[in-house]
Scaffold this motif. Structure first.
Motif, short mmCIF file in Angstrom:
data_model
loop_
_atom_site.label_atom_id
_atom_site.label_comp_id
_atom_site.label_asym_id
_atom_site.label_seq_id
_atom_site.Cartn_x
_atom_site.Cartn_y
_atom_site.Cartn_z
N THR A 92 -14.14 102.72 -9.61
CA THR A 92 -13.36 102.91 -8.39
C THR A 92 -13.87 104.05 -7.53
N SER A 95 -18.52 104.75 -3.29
CA SER A 95 -19.49 103.69 -2.98
C SER A 95 -20.60 103.70 -4.03
N ASP A 116 -11.05 111.02 -9.70
CA ASP A 116 -10.85 109.74 -10.37
C ASP A 116 -11.04 109.81 -11.89
N SER A 174 -5.72 102.57 -13.23
CA SER A 174 -5.26 101.96 -11.99
C SER A 174 -5.20 103.04 -10.91
N LYS A 175 -5.49 102.64 -9.70
CA LYS A 175 -5.56 103.60 -8.60
C LYS A 175 -5.00 102.97 -7.33
N VAL A 176 -4.23 103.74 -6.59
CA VAL A 176 -3.71 103.31 -5.30
C VAL A 176 -4.44 104.09 -4.21
N THR A 178 -5.69 103.89 0.28
CA THR A 178 -5.38 103.29 1.57
C THR A 178 -6.31 102.13 1.91
N ARG A 179 -7.38 101.95 1.13
CA ARG A 179 -8.27 100.80 1.26
C ARG A 179 -8.96 100.60 -0.08
N ASN A 180 -9.86 99.64 -0.18
CA ASN A 180 -10.43 99.26 -1.48
C ASN A 180 -11.64 100.09 -1.90
N ALA A 181 -12.26 100.82 -1.01
CA ALA A 181 -13.45 101.58 -1.36
C ALA A 181 -13.53 102.83 -0.49
#
Length: 296
Positions: A92, A95, A116, A174-176, A178-181
């Protein structure tokens, strides 16, 4: 700003002893951002990229000694079996370019509550190997985070490696965001089952001044699994048990409101992630138990 470039670990320790305010630079994915935005202006930068040992790892019988400079990509590619929670967390991170440069040592050195790697390291029960010219010590991960972006390292110490116990049961992350990457976590959650000791460990990120564990939730779940003899049989997990575990995890948080999310949302999201990751690890554990019984 002066630039130090030791060729060996011994030279690095000597330079850190002489210049305790020197900031180590390995991947640079955290440090350079702070410098570029003028949030930090160190007197000395110490480049550690010439020290090859920092980018190596050793797999022992019970644990992995992970060099502080091992890139996240290597963890994902080579250590998914031994360190599944950390490998999921590594996936996660930002990039591919940053995963090719950044590593766990930098995450620990920065000690951001949103890092992370921290929830996975807490859930796995890691130890940080710190060294100075005075000697080596191993700091339990629970004692490593001392405040917002502060850690237990002495001014003359450098992180050489992280010792992480090999998984004896399922792990999840698991991570929340504001976008996927390319995103800093709004909040994150790590969970590990340790069937060998019949214990549960958690890790929560970006929901308190430091990365934390939900101790009360861990004790509740471990006791419930023992009392219900669920470790032995791998039966279905009662929904009420998962709900209470989620409530206790959310209650362990001490979040703030900021540009990424509100305190209320973070607490709610941690509870949701706790329930979901518990469902995932328990389904995996039940599958392993069925496979073992079938083989017997």
């Amino acid at each position: 700003m002066d630039f130090l470039r030791p060729a060996t670990w011994e030279e690095a320790l000597a330079a850190k002893a002489e210049h305790p305010d020197a900031v180590p630079l390995a991947g640079g994915t955290d440090v350079m951002v702070e410098i570029n935005f003028d949030h930090r202006r160190p007197t000395y930068l110490m480049d550690l990229t010439r020290i090859g040992d920092l980018a190596a790892w050793e797999t022992g019988a019970d644990s992995v000694r992970l060099g502080a400079g091992v890139p996240y990509t290597r963890i994902m590619e080579n250590l998914r079996t031994e360190l599944p929670g950390l490998a999921l967390a590594a996936h996660t991170v930002a990039s591919p370019q940053i995963r090719n440069r950044g590593g766990v040592g930098g995450n620990l050195g920065t000690a951001s509550p949103a890092g992370d790697a921290h929830p996975a390291l807490l859930a796995a029960g890691a130890e940080v190997e710190a060294e100075s010219v005075r000697g080596v010590r191993r700091i339990p991960i629970d004692a490593f985070y001392t405040g917002v972006k502060r850690n237990a390292l002495a001014p003359d110490e450098l992180i050489r490696a992280v010792h992480v116990k090999k998984a004896t049961g399922p792990q999840q992350f698991s991570k929340v965001g504001t976008r996927n990457a390319m995103v800093i976590a709004v909040c994150a959650f790590g969970l590990a089952l340790h069937p060998d000791s019949r214990t549960v460990r958690t890790g929560i990120g970006s929901a308190a001044p430091t990365p934390i564990r939900a101790h009360t939730a861990e004790e509740f779940l471990g006791a419930a699994l023992d009392e219900g003899r669920l470790w032995e049989g791998g039966q279905d997990l009662p929904p009420s048990l998962a709900a209470e575990f989620a409530r206790l995890c959310a209650g362990a948080c001490h979040p703030i409101d900021d540009v990424r999310g509100t305190a209320r949302y973070r607490r709610h999201a941690v509870g949701v992630m706790a329930r979901r990751t518990l469902t995932w690890v328990w389904d995996s554990y039940r599958g392993e138990r069925r496979t073992t019984k079938g083989a017997a």
